[in-house]
Design an enzyme around this catalytic site. Structure first.
Site, PDB file in Angstrom:
ATOM      1  N   GLY A 246       0.787  -1.234   0.000  1.00 43.45           N
ATOM      2  CA  GLY A 246       0.000   0.000   0.000  1.00 43.45           C
ATOM      3  C   GLY A 246       0.816   1.279   0.000  1.00 43.45           C
ATOM      4  O   GLY A 246       2.002   1.287   0.345  1.00 43.45           O
TER       5      GLY A 246
ATOM      6  N   LYS B   1       1.536  -5.465   3.055  1.00 46.12           N
ATOM      7  CA  LYS B   1       2.572  -4.570   3.579  1.00 46.12           C
ATOM      8  C   LYS B   1       2.089  -3.132   3.404  1.00 46.12           C
ATOM      9  O   LYS B   1       2.017  -2.629   2.281  1.00 46.12           O
ATOM     10  CB  LYS B   1       3.908  -4.739   2.841  1.00 46.12           C
TER      11      LYS B   1
ATOM     12  N   CYS C   5      -4.256  10.206  -5.671  1.00 49.24           N
ATOM     13  CA  CYS C   5      -3.679   9.736  -6.935  1.00 49.24           C
ATOM     14  C   CYS C   5      -4.410  10.265  -8.166  1.00 49.24           C
ATOM     15  O   CYS C   5      -3.806  10.592  -9.169  1.00 49.24           O
ATOM     16  CB  CYS C   5      -3.698   8.212  -6.962  1.00 49.24           C
TER      17      CYS C   5
ATOM     18  N   GLU D  97       3.877  14.408 -11.608  1.00 50.37           N
ATOM     19  CA  GLU D  97       2.983  14.284 -10.457  1.00 50.37           C
ATOM     20  C   GLU D  97       3.629  14.940  -9.249  1.00 50.37           C
ATOM     21  O   GLU D  97       4.763  14.599  -8.888  1.00 50.37           O
ATOM     22  CB  GLU D  97       2.699  12.799 -10.143  1.00 50.37           C
TER      23      GLU D  97
ATOM     24  N   GLU E 241      -9.629  -1.994  -9.385  1.00 48.80           N
ATOM     25  CA  GLU E 241     -10.101  -2.313  -8.045  1.00 48.80           C
ATOM     26  C   GLU E 241     -11.589  -1.995  -7.979  1.00 48.80           C
ATOM     27  O   GLU E 241     -12.131  -1.256  -8.808  1.00 48.80           O
ATOM     28  CB  GLU E 241      -9.320  -1.520  -6.992  1.00 48.80           C
TER      29      GLU E 241
HETATM   30  N1  LIG Z   1      -3.893   4.539  -8.302  1.00 49.56           N
HETATM   31  C1  LIG Z   1      -4.187   4.495  -7.001  1.00 49.56           C
HETATM   32  O1  LIG Z   1      -5.186   3.915  -6.592  1.00 49.56           O
HETATM   33  C2  LIG Z   1      -3.283   5.179  -6.005  1.00 49.56           C
HETATM   34  C3  LIG Z   1      -3.783   5.414  -4.722  1.00 49.56           C
HETATM   35  C4  LIG Z   1      -2.952   6.043  -3.801  1.00 49.56           C
HETATM   36  C5  LIG Z   1      -1.664   6.451  -4.150  1.00 49.56           C
HETATM   37  N2  LIG Z   1      -1.214   6.211  -5.406  1.00 49.56           N
HETATM   38  C6  LIG Z   1       0.125   6.677  -5.802  1.00 49.56           C
HETATM   39  O2  LIG Z   1       1.080   6.361  -4.787  1.00 49.56           O
HETATM   40  C7  LIG Z   1       2.131   7.327  -4.779  1.00 49.56           C
HETATM   41  C8  LIG Z   1       2.350   7.843  -3.388  1.00 49.56           C
HETATM   42  O3  LIG Z   1       2.555   6.790  -2.506  1.00 49.56           O
HETATM   43  P1  LIG Z   1       4.005   6.317  -2.024  1.00 49.56           P
HETATM   44  O4  LIG Z   1       4.923   7.489  -1.936  1.00 49.56           O
HETATM   45  O5  LIG Z   1       3.797   5.462  -0.833  1.00 49.56           O
HETATM   46  O6  LIG Z   1       4.481   5.425  -3.257  1.00 49.56           O
HETATM   47  P2  LIG Z   1       5.773   4.518  -3.382  1.00 49.56           P
HETATM   48  O7  LIG Z   1       5.762   3.995  -4.756  1.00 49.56           O
HETATM   49  O8  LIG Z   1       6.980   5.205  -2.892  1.00 49.56           O
HETATM   50  O9  LIG Z   1       5.514   3.315  -2.330  1.00 49.56           O
HETATM   51  C9  LIG Z   1       4.363   2.514  -2.415  1.00 49.56           C
HETATM   52  C10 LIG Z   1       4.606   1.229  -1.647  1.00 49.56           C
HETATM   53  O10 LIG Z   1       5.557   0.437  -2.351  1.00 49.56           O
HETATM   54  C11 LIG Z   1       6.590   0.023  -1.469  1.00 49.56           C
HETATM   55  N3  LIG Z   1       7.783  -0.158  -2.299  1.00 49.56           N
HETATM   56  C12 LIG Z   1       8.643   0.787  -2.717  1.00 49.56           C
HETATM   57  N4  LIG Z   1       9.593   0.226  -3.507  1.00 49.56           N
HETATM   58  C13 LIG Z   1       9.306  -1.089  -3.599  1.00 49.56           C
HETATM   59  C14 LIG Z   1       9.913  -2.188  -4.275  1.00 49.56           C
HETATM   60  N5  LIG Z   1      11.013  -2.034  -5.015  1.00 49.56           N
HETATM   61  N6  LIG Z   1       9.345  -3.413  -4.151  1.00 49.56           N
HETATM   62  C15 LIG Z   1       8.228  -3.576  -3.418  1.00 49.56           C
HETATM   63  N7  LIG Z   1       7.614  -2.568  -2.738  1.00 49.56           N
HETATM   64  C16 LIG Z   1       8.152  -1.338  -2.828  1.00 49.56           C
HETATM   65  C17 LIG Z   1       6.657   1.114  -0.434  1.00 49.56           C
HETATM   66  O11 LIG Z   1       7.294   0.661   0.738  1.00 49.56           O
HETATM   67  C18 LIG Z   1       5.177   1.426  -0.249  1.00 49.56           C
HETATM   68  O12 LIG Z   1       4.584   0.495   0.617  1.00 49.56           O
HETATM   69  C19 LIG Z   1       1.682   8.419  -5.736  1.00 49.56           C
HETATM   70  O13 LIG Z   1       2.330   8.263  -6.972  1.00 49.56           O
HETATM   71  C20 LIG Z   1       0.188   8.166  -5.872  1.00 49.56           C
HETATM   72  O14 LIG Z   1      -0.371   8.662  -7.068  1.00 49.56           O
HETATM   73  C21 LIG Z   1      -1.986   5.575  -6.337  1.00 49.56           C
HETATM   74  C1  LIG Z   2      -8.341   5.761  -4.650  1.00 54.96           C
HETATM   75  N1  LIG Z   2      -8.605   7.116  -4.142  1.00 54.96           N
HETATM   76  C2  LIG Z   2      -8.854   8.002  -5.279  1.00 54.96           C
HETATM   77  C3  LIG Z   2      -9.813   7.082  -3.327  1.00 54.96           C
HETATM   78  C4  LIG Z   2      -7.525   7.557  -3.314  1.00 54.96           C
HETATM   79  C5  LIG Z   2      -6.263   7.587  -4.056  1.00 54.96           C
HETATM   80  O1  LIG Z   2      -5.348   8.274  -3.812  1.00 54.96           O
END
Ligand SMILES: NC(=O)c1ccc[n+]([C@@H]2O[C@H](COP(=O)([O-])OP(=O)(O)OC[C@H]3O[C@@H](n4cnc5c(N)ncnc54)[C@H](O)[C@@H]3O)[C@@H](O)[C@H]2O)c1
Ligand SMILES: C[N+](C)(C)CC=O
Length: 485
Positions: A147, A173, A281, A382, A459
């Site tokens: 997540g 995780k 996101c 972003e 999802e």
């Molecule tokens: N599309 C969606 O539904 C959605 C929803 C929420 C956030 N997001 C995106 O998430 C980002 C922000 O969240 P963040 O900073 O936590 O993102 P991130 O990519 O830094 O981390 C996301 C998760 O991946 C894990 N991770 C990082 N590197 C990894 C690897 N090599 N292998 C396995 N796991 C790894 C992290 O520990 C964390 O739990 C933004 O880009 C946002 O747009 C997308």
């Molecule tokens: C999935 N949503 C849009 C509800 C939260 C994402 O960051």
């Protein structure tokens, strides 16, 4: 003495990780919020082994019983709404007025939706003129779920609910930045009767996530995170031919046509940029406004946004809380500086705020840049903070072309009173989720996900069932076997 403990949940037991110490901070005031230990590769291995054991039990559990567990867990979480909303506010910094009505509620609705769907997950019968075939929808197996930090309990539930309804086991995780509420989900599921090992939680950062994705006992990986992490995780998963769901970042467009109800368009733009301090996101951060209504739009936008209440997220009157971490705060502030240097005009905000804020927190003023151009860094990348870029356009064709001129494709919005135009435009937008005359509404009944670098898979809704089951075909011969030998 910290307020909360960071713990693993493996095979039905809460336990500390065996790795190095980890702490998290409350972004409202930078005080230590939680402490514990990261999971080691050994802990990840134990969690996956527990999940494989749980899988054997859970996949053989009748769907009505699976549904009962999910419904009961939903009720337990609903009863704990206020307590968990406070945990989410302290972990993420998001205003309590948001977390009390959105986060647990969205997670609970997802558990309820998939509890309702569990009994209707079936294959099909295929008539073959005398013979027949049928398909079975079987669980994929052990799902590794990872997540992001912006909506921790919602993300945990959006992954757990469909996975469990389909008979899978899960190792989750959470983000290392927000490790707390995943344990609350695990405990609610256990109290509701989920067998030990079916839902497990490990804690830590990239290394822990990587150990999980690489583990040979994992059959599927579902990640919510950045596009950069998604590309890495998907390529590792591909090495093991594991199925993936990738919910990644975006740079989504919101188009305001000249006939739009401007008050609604302003509300949409605010929701698409300032809710959750802009850390969503699907945010519509590129706001394309028809040139004939630009001045009126900006006037209303600034008038309505300049008095947003920024501050301590635990106070009920606060509308915009701090940014989740120093790293994210620094990233946002650096983009704001780049925006100024590249010639975008600040019409609102544009600064960090310390006056009247709790000391040590990471507060950024809701910011609007006008006079933006498509090539500016703030328009292309972003930012994931409360920063809106306003651009103007002349024609529908131009708005669509420029809206699609991005490597991302998570979401898009269109504001117009002409519904024919609304449908025509969204049909041409390269985005997985679109809104007409609103923004960022994500009911559980509607698929959510992206295209292009914003991800693969969906999802929520029945669409998620496709991603948490695999189809087995069974051909049945009713006569003799014809052989040419
Ligand atoms: N599309 C969606 O539904 C959605 C929803 C929420 C956030 N997001 C995106 O998430 C980002 C922000 O969240 P963040 O900073 O936590 O993102 P991130 O990519 O830094 O981390 C996301 C998760 O991946 C894990 N991770 C990082 N590197 C990894 C690897 N090599 N292998 C396995 N796991 C790894 C992290 O520990 C964390 O739990 C933004 O880009 C946002 O747009 C997308
Ligand atoms: C999935 N949503 C849009 C509800 C939260 C994402 O960051």
């Amino acid at each position: 003495m910290t307020l909360y403990q960071i713990r693993n949940f493996i095979d039905g037991k809460l336990q500390p990780g065996n790795g190095v110490a980890m702490t998290t901070l409350n972004p409202a005031n930078n005080a230590v919020l939680a402490s514990g230990f990261e999971s080691t590769a050994g802990d990840v291995d134990a969690a996956v082994k527990a999940a494989r054991k749980g899988l054997a039990i859970w996949r053989a559990t009748p769907s009505a019983q699976r549904a009962r567990v999910l419904f009961k867990a939903a009720q337990i979480l609903r009863d704990r709404n206020d307590e968990l909303a406070l945990v989410e506010t302290r972990d993420t910094g998001r205003a309590i007025q948001e977390t009390e009505i959105v986060d647990v509620v969205s997670g609970v609705e997802c558990l309820e939706y998939f509890a309702g769907v569990a009994g209707s997950i079936t294959g099909e019968h295929i008539d073959l003129a005398g013979n027949f075939a049928y398909t079975r929808r079987e669980p994929v197996g052990v799902c590794a779920a990872i997540g992001a930090w912006n909506y921790p309990i919602q993300i945990a539930c959006w992954k757990a609910a469909p996975a469990l309804a389909c008979g899978n086991a899960v190792v989750y995780k959470p983000s290392e930045v927000t490790p707390l509420s995943a344990i609350a989900v695990a405990q609610a599921l256990q109290e509701a009767g989920l067998p030990d090992g079916v839902y497990n939680v490990v804690q830590g950062a990239r290394e822990c996530g990587a150990a999980l994705v690489e583990h040979p006992g994992v059959d599927k990986v579902s990640l919510t995170g950045s596009a950069q992490t998604g590309a890495k995780v998907a390529s590792v998963a591909a090495g093991g031919m594991k199925a993936v769901t990738m919910e990644l970042g975006g740079k989504s467009p919101m188009i305001v046509f000249e006939d739009a109800d401007l008050d609604n368009a302003v509300s949409g733009a605010q929701m698409a940029n300032f809710y959750s301090s802009g850390q969503i996101c699907s945010n519509g951060t590129r706001v394309f406004v028809h040139e004939s209504v630009k001045e009126a739009f900006l006037e209303k936008l600034v008038a309505r946004s300049k008095n947003l209440v920024l501050g301590d997220p635990e106070k009920p009157e606060t509308q915009v809380g701090p940014i989740v971490s120093k790293a994210q705060f620094d990233k946002i502030m650096s983009y704001i500086e780049i925006g100024k240097k590249e010639g975008a005009k600040v019409v609102l905000g544009g600064d960090a705020v310390t006056e009247n804020m709790p000391r040590g927190g990471y507060y950024v003023a809701p910011t609007v840049f006008a006079d933006c151009t498509d090539d500016m860094t703030i328009v292309r990348e972003e930012i994931f903070g409360p920063v809106m870029s306003v651009l103007t356009f002349k024609t529908e064709e131009e708005a669509i072309r420029r809206a699609n001129d991005t490597e991302y494709g998570l979401a898009a919005g269109v504001f117009t009173r002409d519904l024919s135009r609304g449908h025509r435009v969204v049909a041409q937008l390269e985005a997985g989720t679109c809104w007409i005359n609103t923004y960022n509404i994500t009911p559980i009944e509607m698929p959510f996900g992206g295209v292009k670098k914003s991800g693969v898979g969906r999802e929520n809704s029945r669409a998620a069932i496709d991603h948490y089951t695999r189809v087995k075909s069974v051909y049945v011969e009713t006569g003799d076997v014809e052989a040419p030998y």
